[in-house]
Scaffold this active site. Sequence first.
Site, PDB file in Angstrom:
ATOM      1  N   GLU A 181       0.846  -1.164  -0.097  1.00  0.00           N
ATOM      2  CA  GLU A 181      -0.040   0.083  -0.092  1.00  0.00           C
ATOM      3  C   GLU A 181       0.887   1.295   0.097  1.00  0.00           C
ATOM      4  OE1 GLU A 181      -2.964  -0.425   3.181  1.00  0.00           O
ATOM      5  OE2 GLU A 181      -4.341  -1.374   1.789  1.00  0.00           O
ATOM      6  N   CYS A 183       5.613  13.162   1.387  1.00  0.00           N
ATOM      7  CA  CYS A 183       6.895  13.692   2.206  1.00  0.00           C
ATOM      8  C   CYS A 183       7.148  15.147   1.778  1.00  0.00           C
ATOM      9  CB  CYS A 183       7.897  12.550   1.998  1.00  0.00           C
ATOM     10  SG  CYS A 183       9.204  13.231   3.041  1.00  0.00           S
ATOM     11  N   GLU A 210      -6.606  -7.891  -0.981  1.00  0.00           N
ATOM     12  CA  GLU A 210      -7.008  -7.904   0.615  1.00  0.00           C
ATOM     13  C   GLU A 210      -8.569  -7.567   0.661  1.00  0.00           C
ATOM     14  OE1 GLU A 210      -4.918  -5.410   3.502  1.00  0.00           O
ATOM     15  OE2 GLU A 210      -2.968  -5.872   2.164  1.00  0.00           O
ATOM     16  N   TRP A 264      -9.654  -0.111  12.025  1.00  0.00           N
ATOM     17  CA  TRP A 264      -9.260   1.155  11.880  1.00  0.00           C
ATOM     18  C   TRP A 264     -10.353   2.023  11.905  1.00  0.00           C
ATOM     19  CZ3 TRP A 264     -11.041   1.822   7.269  1.00  0.00           C
ATOM     20  CH2 TRP A 264     -11.012   0.922   6.175  1.00  0.00           C
TER      21      TRP A 264
HETATM   22  C1  GLA Z   1      -4.159  -2.761   4.731  1.00  0.00           C
HETATM   23  C2  GLA Z   1      -2.686  -3.401   4.800  1.00  0.00           C
HETATM   24  C3  GLA Z   1      -2.715  -4.581   5.670  1.00  0.00           C
HETATM   25  C4  GLA Z   1      -3.686  -4.542   6.868  1.00  0.00           C
HETATM   26  C5  GLA Z   1      -5.033  -4.093   6.411  1.00  0.00           C
HETATM   27  C6  GLA Z   1      -5.923  -4.070   7.600  1.00  0.00           C
HETATM   28  O1  GLA Z   1      -4.822  -3.057   3.575  1.00  0.00           O
HETATM   29  O2  GLA Z   1      -2.439  -3.588   3.614  1.00  0.00           O
HETATM   30  O3  GLA Z   1      -1.253  -4.790   6.134  1.00  0.00           O
HETATM   31  O4  GLA Z   1      -2.841  -3.230   7.622  1.00  0.00           O
HETATM   32  O5  GLA Z   1      -4.959  -2.937   5.764  1.00  0.00           O
HETATM   33  O6  GLA Z   1      -7.003  -3.599   7.126  1.00  0.00           O
HETATM   34 ZN    ZN Z   2      11.214  13.192   1.672  1.00  0.00          ZN
END
Ligand code: GLA
Ligand code: ZN
Length: 678
Positions: free
Chosen positions: A152, A157, A309, A317
Amino acid sequence: MERYSNKVQKIVYGGDYNPEQWPEEIWEEDMHLLKEANVDILTLNVFSWAALQPSEEEYNFSKLDKIMKMVKENGFQVCLATSTGAHPAWMAKKYPDILRTEFNGMKRKFGGRHNSCPNSPTYEKYSVRMAAKIAERYKDYDNIVAWHISNEFGGECYCENCEKAFRVWLKKKYKTIENLNYAWNTAFWGHTFYEWDEIVLPNLLSEHFEQNRSQFQGITVDYKRFNSESILKCYQREYEVLKSITPDIPITTNLMGFYKELDYKMWAKYMDVVSWDNYPSNQDTPAQIAMSHDLMRGVGGGKPFLLMEQTPSATNWQPYNALKRPGVMRLWSYQAVAHGSDSVMFFQMRRTVGACEKLHGAIIDHAGTNETRVFKEVKALGEELKTLGDQTLGSVTEAEAAVYFDWDNWWAIECSAGPSCDLKYKDEIYNYYQALYHLNVPLDIVAPEDDLSKYKLLIAPVLYMTKTGYDEKIRTFVENGGTFVTTFFSGIADEHDLIITGGYPGRLRDILGIWVEECDALPPQAENHFIYQGKQYPARLICDISHSEGAETLSVYEEDFYAQMPVITKNQFGKGHAYYIATRSSEEFYQHFLGNVCKECGIEGLLAPQEGLEVAMRENENGRFLFLLNHTDRMLQTELLEAGRGLLESKEYAAGDMAEIPAKGVQIIKLEKGQGEL
Ligand code: GLA
Ligand code: ZN
């Protein structure tokens, strides 16, 4: 259509597995449970950098060696990550250039993940070295189906290295400082630059106020491009080294749908297969999820993608981490497949015991058994996917309608000061997307460079930034018989975010046959109205005030000083038509209007619309696959227009038969090949 890998014979099923977080005794147990759950692919090594490289000169692959061996012996395929999504603590201590600087100027310390400065020489050196070492070490494992670079990628920055790199990027783009001064309109507020090193990054220390508002949009939009490209370079560097060692293993990284910071259309050019992580919030509608899938298919040019995923149950979260209700994990898995996925994968296999993801859903819960609801649902879906085999692999969506989406436009609209802070590009895209979704009209999400010739309808909501040449593309499309729909606040600026003078909507004026003179922003509760084919609809957010220059006026405003001025216009241009919708309206309006437009251009929905029933189609050399997805809590029925075979229930249907789709259930009906292919 080619498959992304010749090693796969079915929709791969599995996902992120982190055995390094567990004692080895647990691994054997995992192997049994995961096989029982019908898992066949494991994503390994996502966050192992610190374990693999304990210090600058020391590498230790002993644990990963064991894991790779065990996983292979147990017959699993592997999606192998390069582990560069989170740098080791020793590296941050020794080489602080790897740490990012925030938008507010705050220099980060070690912590979190996805946290390396994209222009850090340390990150460059050690991430590439790690990718090379992993590729060399495991290249002979024939069960590696794909490379998963980092994880991801994202964020921004604002450190000094990024500032220096930004100047180099600008020099390459503009050649001379005069060109840059022109493009950014620096005569405004005395911003003229004489030397490249006078230029600083646009953030809270310089051009910005509040989160997204910039006082110099040209600078900000260029920074967004630069940042997206800087991070892309990190991906590309690892890509190159992996390719040179294992030319036949497809390479991907997990994208995040409508993720604003990265221009995924540019990214996808460098991905062998697009993959993405689908984590809808509790509020997201099925249409919103479908739209993200379609975007991910779109950035990859229509090719099948991978669902890398999703959570089997809860996330950790969100403010409120609701469980996926019984059946929903299966339903959303098939929804991904319906929109182009050739995989169903999860985060994660076993739920961890500490840190923020200890309460995130997993196939194997803290109870550690096969007795949970989630485990049973995962196992049952795995069983079904086995029986589907390879039939749907490589199948594509045939769409006659397209919705335009462009990251530059997104950045430019949302850092604009005026006309309304509530104007959000994605919301406007969704208004139109949703209407076609409810009408069961398949569509592609297209970018500026995509070919339009196969479409009958192109919808470009809020086409604020009309890049040089894009008007020509639309002109050709409409002249040749296409139907073009655009909205308020379109045709305003060029690719530098400089206004196209001579009247809005700029270069689109002749195509649309109108001149927009002013743009009124309505505060949240305010509404104007208009009547379209006898029904009154609201006008909200923005009301463009325009004059027809040849276009037919289909609706006018009812109130205010611009009452009787056009809201909907239709212009005949060449063999086609161009519509302008001067305001934001309601869901009912979009369905009513686009229902008519589709009829006019001969686009038919796949089946009769029904609330809560999503319909999608994919096709390949094996046939056409009609997906019926019931998002409601009650049984739905729908009349099939053609004969086919229900794949999940092994049932034959004749044309005119009713198909039943249980609450939160799915049907996949295999139809004969399309007429063109018979
Ligand atoms: C992302 C990350 C994973 C995990 C999931 C949790 O997609 O790629 O490593 O942290 O979120 O929802
Ligand atoms: Zn930087």
